[in-house]
Scaffold this active site. Structure first.
Site, PDB file in Angstrom:
ATOM      1  N   ASP A 106       0.860  -1.192   0.000  1.00 62.21           N
ATOM      2  CA  ASP A 106       0.000   0.000   0.000  1.00 62.21           C
ATOM      3  C   ASP A 106       0.894   1.240   0.000  1.00 62.21           C
ATOM      4  O   ASP A 106       1.868   1.323   0.752  1.00 62.21           O
ATOM      5  CB  ASP A 106      -0.905  -0.009   1.240  1.00 62.21           C
ATOM      6  CG  ASP A 106      -2.037   1.005   1.133  1.00 62.21           C
ATOM      7  OD1 ASP A 106      -3.204   0.590   1.131  1.00 62.21           O
ATOM      8  OD2 ASP A 106      -1.743   2.228   1.062  1.00 62.21           O
ATOM      9  N   THR A 144      -1.398   6.548   0.701  1.00 61.85           N
ATOM     10  CA  THR A 144      -1.873   7.880   0.315  1.00 61.85           C
ATOM     11  C   THR A 144      -2.698   8.413   1.480  1.00 61.85           C
ATOM     12  O   THR A 144      -2.830   7.754   2.516  1.00 61.85           O
ATOM     13  CB  THR A 144      -2.769   7.792  -0.932  1.00 61.85           C
ATOM     14  OG1 THR A 144      -3.984   7.112  -0.567  1.00 61.85           O
ATOM     15  CG2 THR A 144      -2.084   7.045  -2.069  1.00 61.85           C
ATOM     16  N   PHE A 154      -6.871  -4.074  -4.642  1.00 65.12           N
ATOM     17  CA  PHE A 154      -7.770  -3.036  -4.130  1.00 65.12           C
ATOM     18  C   PHE A 154      -7.204  -1.636  -4.387  1.00 65.12           C
ATOM     19  O   PHE A 154      -7.935  -0.653  -4.262  1.00 65.12           O
ATOM     20  CB  PHE A 154      -7.939  -3.149  -2.607  1.00 65.12           C
ATOM     21  CG  PHE A 154      -8.675  -4.353  -2.119  1.00 65.12           C
ATOM     22  CD1 PHE A 154     -10.048  -4.327  -1.963  1.00 65.12           C
ATOM     23  CD2 PHE A 154      -7.998  -5.510  -1.788  1.00 65.12           C
ATOM     24  CE1 PHE A 154     -10.738  -5.426  -1.481  1.00 65.12           C
ATOM     25  CE2 PHE A 154      -8.674  -6.624  -1.307  1.00 65.12           C
ATOM     26  CZ  PHE A 154     -10.042  -6.581  -1.156  1.00 65.12           C
ATOM     27  N   ALA A 155      -5.900  -1.534  -4.625  1.00 69.49           N
ATOM     28  CA  ALA A 155      -5.246  -0.217  -4.657  1.00 69.49           C
ATOM     29  C   ALA A 155      -5.889   0.667  -5.715  1.00 69.49           C
ATOM     30  O   ALA A 155      -6.009   0.275  -6.880  1.00 69.49           O
ATOM     31  CB  ALA A 155      -3.762  -0.376  -4.944  1.00 69.49           C
ATOM     32  N   THR A 193     -15.924  -1.578  -9.376  1.00 67.53           N
ATOM     33  CA  THR A 193     -17.120  -0.891  -8.876  1.00 67.53           C
ATOM     34  C   THR A 193     -18.280  -0.991  -9.861  1.00 67.53           C
ATOM     35  O   THR A 193     -18.060  -1.145 -11.073  1.00 67.53           O
ATOM     36  CB  THR A 193     -16.769   0.603  -8.650  1.00 67.53           C
ATOM     37  OG1 THR A 193     -17.968   1.339  -8.460  1.00 67.53           O
ATOM     38  CG2 THR A 193     -16.054   1.205  -9.852  1.00 67.53           C
ATOM     39  N   ASP A 194     -19.502  -0.843  -9.336  1.00 67.33           N
ATOM     40  CA  ASP A 194     -20.673  -0.796 -10.222  1.00 67.33           C
ATOM     41  C   ASP A 194     -20.742   0.521 -10.994  1.00 67.33           C
ATOM     42  O   ASP A 194     -21.512   0.642 -11.948  1.00 67.33           O
ATOM     43  CB  ASP A 194     -21.968  -1.012  -9.425  1.00 67.33           C
ATOM     44  CG  ASP A 194     -22.215   0.026  -8.340  1.00 67.33           C
ATOM     45  OD1 ASP A 194     -21.338   0.881  -8.098  1.00 67.33           O
ATOM     46  OD2 ASP A 194     -23.307  -0.014  -7.724  1.00 67.33           O
ATOM     47  N   GLU A 195     -19.924   1.502 -10.584  1.00 67.18           N
ATOM     48  CA  GLU A 195     -20.016   2.824 -11.233  1.00 67.18           C
ATOM     49  C   GLU A 195     -19.568   2.772 -12.690  1.00 67.18           C
ATOM     50  O   GLU A 195     -19.853   3.688 -13.458  1.00 67.18           O
ATOM     51  CB  GLU A 195     -19.202   3.864 -10.442  1.00 67.18           C
ATOM     52  CG  GLU A 195     -19.701   3.971  -9.017  1.00 67.18           C
ATOM     53  CD  GLU A 195     -19.197   5.181  -8.258  1.00 67.18           C
ATOM     54  OE1 GLU A 195     -18.876   6.198  -8.898  1.00 67.18           O
ATOM     55  OE2 GLU A 195     -19.135   5.099  -7.028  1.00 67.18           O
ATOM     56  N   TYR A 225     -13.369   9.115 -12.014  1.00 72.44           N
ATOM     57  CA  TYR A 225     -13.117   7.911 -11.201  1.00 72.44           C
ATOM     58  C   TYR A 225     -13.623   6.661 -11.919  1.00 72.44           C
ATOM     59  O   TYR A 225     -12.876   5.699 -12.122  1.00 72.44           O
ATOM     60  CB  TYR A 225     -13.803   8.040  -9.831  1.00 72.44           C
ATOM     61  CG  TYR A 225     -13.942   6.726  -9.098  1.00 72.44           C
ATOM     62  CD1 TYR A 225     -12.812   6.008  -8.678  1.00 72.44           C
ATOM     63  CD2 TYR A 225     -15.205   6.170  -8.832  1.00 72.44           C
ATOM     64  CE1 TYR A 225     -12.937   4.792  -8.018  1.00 72.44           C
ATOM     65  CE2 TYR A 225     -15.328   4.954  -8.172  1.00 72.44           C
ATOM     66  CZ  TYR A 225     -14.204   4.273  -7.767  1.00 72.44           C
ATOM     67  OH  TYR A 225     -14.327   3.065  -7.124  1.00 72.44           O
ATOM     68  N   LEU A 230     -19.868   9.308   2.269  1.00 69.84           N
ATOM     69  CA  LEU A 230     -21.146   9.773   2.826  1.00 69.84           C
ATOM     70  C   LEU A 230     -21.410   9.312   4.259  1.00 69.84           C
ATOM     71  O   LEU A 230     -21.675  10.133   5.148  1.00 69.84           O
ATOM     72  CB  LEU A 230     -22.300   9.310   1.919  1.00 69.84           C
ATOM     73  CG  LEU A 230     -23.695   9.700   2.425  1.00 69.84           C
ATOM     74  CD1 LEU A 230     -23.905  11.204   2.362  1.00 69.84           C
ATOM     75  CD2 LEU A 230     -24.787   8.986   1.614  1.00 69.84           C
ATOM     76  N   ASP A 267     -25.675  20.133  -6.170  1.00 68.01           N
ATOM     77  CA  ASP A 267     -25.386  18.743  -6.518  1.00 68.01           C
ATOM     78  C   ASP A 267     -23.963  18.590  -7.044  1.00 68.01           C
ATOM     79  O   ASP A 267     -23.369  19.531  -7.577  1.00 68.01           O
ATOM     80  CB  ASP A 267     -26.380  18.275  -7.588  1.00 68.01           C
ATOM     81  CG  ASP A 267     -26.632  16.769  -7.506  1.00 68.01           C
ATOM     82  OD1 ASP A 267     -25.966  16.089  -6.707  1.00 68.01           O
ATOM     83  OD2 ASP A 267     -27.516  16.287  -8.246  1.00 68.01           O
TER      84      ASP A 267
HETATM   85  P1  NAD Z   1      -9.693   3.573  -0.216  1.00 66.87           P
HETATM   86  O1  NAD Z   1      -9.488   4.876  -0.912  1.00 66.87           O
HETATM   87  O2  NAD Z   1     -10.212   3.580   1.182  1.00 66.87           O
HETATM   88  O3  NAD Z   1      -8.322   2.754  -0.191  1.00 66.87           O
HETATM   89  C1  NAD Z   1      -7.439   2.704  -1.280  1.00 66.87           C
HETATM   90  C2  NAD Z   1      -6.089   2.230  -0.762  1.00 66.87           C
HETATM   91  O4  NAD Z   1      -5.206   2.123  -1.882  1.00 66.87           O
HETATM   92  C3  NAD Z   1      -5.445   3.185   0.236  1.00 66.87           C
HETATM   93  O5  NAD Z   1      -4.941   2.476   1.347  1.00 66.87           O
HETATM   94  C4  NAD Z   1      -4.310   3.826  -0.566  1.00 66.87           C
HETATM   95  O6  NAD Z   1      -3.192   4.187   0.245  1.00 66.87           O
HETATM   96  C5  NAD Z   1      -3.967   2.705  -1.536  1.00 66.87           C
HETATM   97  N1  NAD Z   1      -3.333   3.194  -2.770  1.00 66.87           N
HETATM   98  C6  NAD Z   1      -3.716   4.248  -3.544  1.00 66.87           C
HETATM   99  N2  NAD Z   1      -2.894   4.387  -4.578  1.00 66.87           N
HETATM  100  C7  NAD Z   1      -1.987   3.391  -4.500  1.00 66.87           C
HETATM  101  C8  NAD Z   1      -0.884   2.975  -5.304  1.00 66.87           C
HETATM  102  N3  NAD Z   1      -0.553   3.640  -6.416  1.00 66.87           N
HETATM  103  N4  NAD Z   1      -0.169   1.891  -4.928  1.00 66.87           N
HETATM  104  C9  NAD Z   1      -0.494   1.220  -3.793  1.00 66.87           C
HETATM  105  N5  NAD Z   1      -1.516   1.569  -2.992  1.00 66.87           N
HETATM  106  C10 NAD Z   1      -2.259   2.634  -3.340  1.00 66.87           C
HETATM  107  O7  NAD Z   1     -10.640   2.729  -1.174  1.00 66.87           O
HETATM  108  P2  NAD Z   1     -11.733   1.623  -0.831  1.00 66.87           P
HETATM  109  O8  NAD Z   1     -13.036   2.291  -0.625  1.00 66.87           O
HETATM  110  O9  NAD Z   1     -11.196   0.722   0.193  1.00 66.87           O
HETATM  111  O10 NAD Z   1     -11.806   0.871  -2.229  1.00 66.87           O
HETATM  112  C11 NAD Z   1     -10.910  -0.209  -2.534  1.00 66.87           C
HETATM  113  C12 NAD Z   1     -11.187  -0.704  -3.927  1.00 66.87           C
HETATM  114  O11 NAD Z   1     -12.548  -1.117  -4.026  1.00 66.87           O
HETATM  115  C13 NAD Z   1     -10.982   0.376  -5.001  1.00 66.87           C
HETATM  116  O12 NAD Z   1     -10.386  -0.244  -6.113  1.00 66.87           O
HETATM  117  C14 NAD Z   1     -12.392   0.818  -5.331  1.00 66.87           C
HETATM  118  O13 NAD Z   1     -12.477   1.256  -6.659  1.00 66.87           O
HETATM  119  C15 NAD Z   1     -13.183  -0.444  -5.100  1.00 66.87           C
HETATM  120  N6  NAD Z   1     -14.584  -0.263  -4.709  1.00 66.87           N
HETATM  121  C16 NAD Z   1     -14.908   0.560  -3.659  1.00 66.87           C
HETATM  122  C17 NAD Z   1     -16.247   0.681  -3.280  1.00 66.87           C
HETATM  123  C18 NAD Z   1     -16.656   1.534  -2.108  1.00 66.87           C
HETATM  124  O14 NAD Z   1     -17.859   1.694  -1.851  1.00 66.87           O
HETATM  125  N7  NAD Z   1     -15.739   2.066  -1.320  1.00 66.87           N
HETATM  126  C19 NAD Z   1     -17.250  -0.010  -3.982  1.00 66.87           C
HETATM  127  C20 NAD Z   1     -16.868  -0.837  -5.044  1.00 66.87           C
HETATM  128  C21 NAD Z   1     -15.532  -0.955  -5.394  1.00 66.87           C
END
Ligand code: NAD
Length: 351
Positions: free
Chosen positions: A32, A35, A80-81, A133-135, A158, A198, A289
């Site tokens: 990780d 960030t 997940f990053a 993501t579903d987005e 995004y 949110l 909005d």
């Molecule tokens: P988050 O922003 O809380 O966490 C992202 C993590 O990635 C952080 O710890 C950050 O330090 C790390 N990171 C960012 N850039 C990086 C890089 N270049 N190299 C290594 N690490 C890096 O995000 P989240 O909400 O935990 O989401 C995780 C994943 O799930 C994302 O890919 C997101 O698109 C996806 N997702 C999120 C949701 C949601 O509701 N939060 C829903 C569907 C999918």
């Protein structure tokens, strides 16, 4: 013992996933970049645990990723990053392209080379799971739900960057044979979520008795999923998903934003009334909005249910109560996050 390389495992969902995985007996190498969204406090329970190896670094750092793969020889990589906040992507899309697209490509290249170096049985067992993501599917009207066949139509920087990364993952399967899986999930909530999103934002402001900003008319609808259920879905797909397939993950819990905010207000009024006894709903303040705000998302997760037997275990009401209780019990975690650069300011309104 399985070994997984998890990227972004100090973030919200990744952190929950790592805590669960180590608890289930998996060794996790956690890469990780830390960030603003990454937080080692989330992983404090794993301090000194040899089953968790934390490495600060970027998924785009090819040498580092290659070394971690060589040294730890994971059976799976779970990505997940990402830069993950829509409002931030409106203010500064470039960082989203860098990590979500260029970074994912660099990671895929290293994983492909590592996978090719494995012997046949290891290669057959290996998986790369991309968390998305579903987005990516864009916005729905009043009816219908996203299926895995819904055409991609991302509307924010995004979601465009996540869509691009999904396409790269797919291409690495079709072009190089890499055994990939992709999950497209709806909005998550639960413990350890960074308080710009949110639900934790509203909890923090409502606790402080501050105005509760709700975008537009408050009627944008999201399908909410408790984070622990998302983590379980990812493990199910990792174990049994068909290579090259995508799986939608959703909570079957569509709620308008204003309903989410009102639910939090009621839970907090019960647990921690305001000093003057007033109802927190009176703090709701409608604000301009978000530019290009998608109206409605809804997920059809029947493929994941029918093929792999996954269903969400936590209802919206139960999950929201658990989440509010977690934030009430973990004020120091929130405080330490807020001591950093983020101060609950409004971002993403510039377009
Ligand atoms: P988050 O922003 O809380 O966490 C992202 C993590 O990635 C952080 O710890 C950050 O330090 C790390 N990171 C960012 N850039 C990086 C890089 N270049 N190299 C290594 N690490 C890096 O995000 P989240 O909400 O935990 O989401 C995780 C994943 O799930 C994302 O890919 C997101 O698109 C996806 N997702 C999120 C949701 C949601 O509701 N939060 C829903 C569907 C999918």
């Amino acid at each position: 013992m399985s070994t997984w390389l998890v990227t972004g495992g100090a973030g919200f969902i990744g952190g929950n996933f790592v805590l669960d995985a180590v608890g289930l007996g998996v060794k996790v190498v956690n890469l990780d970049a830390l960030t603003y969204a990454g937080n080692l406090d989330t992983l404090a329970a794993l301090d000194g645990d040899p089953a968790h190896v934390f490495v600060q670094g970027d998924i785009g750092d090819a040498d580092l990723v290659a070394r971690l793969l060589r040294e730890h020889r994971p059976d799976a990589v779970i990505n997940f990053a990402a830069e993950s906040h829509v409002d931030r992507s409106i203010d500064g899309p470039a960082a989203f392209m860098q990590t979500n697209v260029v970074g994912t490509l660099a990671l895929l290249e290293q994983v492909r080379d590592y996978w090719k170096s494995l012997d046949t049985s290891e290669r057959d067992a290996f998986r790369f799971l991309h968390v998305s993501t579903d987005e990516v599917y864009g916005s729905l009207g009043d009816t219908g739900r996203f299926t895995e066949d819904t055409p991609y139509a991302p509307n924010s920087p995004y979601s465009a960057s996540k869509a691009a990364s999904d396409h790269l993952v797919r291409a690495f399967h079709h072009t190089y044979g890499l055994p990939v899986l992709t999950t497209n999930c709806s909005n998550n909530y639960g413990p350890y979520q960074f308080p710009e999103k949110l639900i934790p934002l509203v909890i923090a402001k409502a606790l402080a008795g501050e105005p509760l900003p709700v975008y537009g008319d408050g009627l944008n609808v999201r399908d909410w999923l408790y984070v622990g259920d998302h983590c379980a879905a990812i493990r199910r797909v990792l174990e049994g998903g068909r290579i090259g397939e995508t799986y939608n993950v959703g909570g079957d819990a569509e709620r308008a934003n204003i309903t989410v905010v009102e639910t939090i207000c009621r839970l907090l009024d019960d647990r921690s009334p305001l000093p003057d006894g007033s109802a927190r709903e009176s703090l709701v303040t409608y604000v301009r909005d978000r530019p290009g705000h998608d109206r409605r998302y809804a997920i059809d997760a029947s493929k994941l249910h029918d093929e792999l037997g996954w269903s969400p275990m936590v209802t919206f009401d139960e999950g929201m109560a658990r989440t509010v209780d977690w934030y009430l019990d973990n004020a120091p975690w929130v405080q330490r996050v807020l001591d950093g650069s983020y101060r609950l300011e409004r971002i993403g309104g510039v377009a």
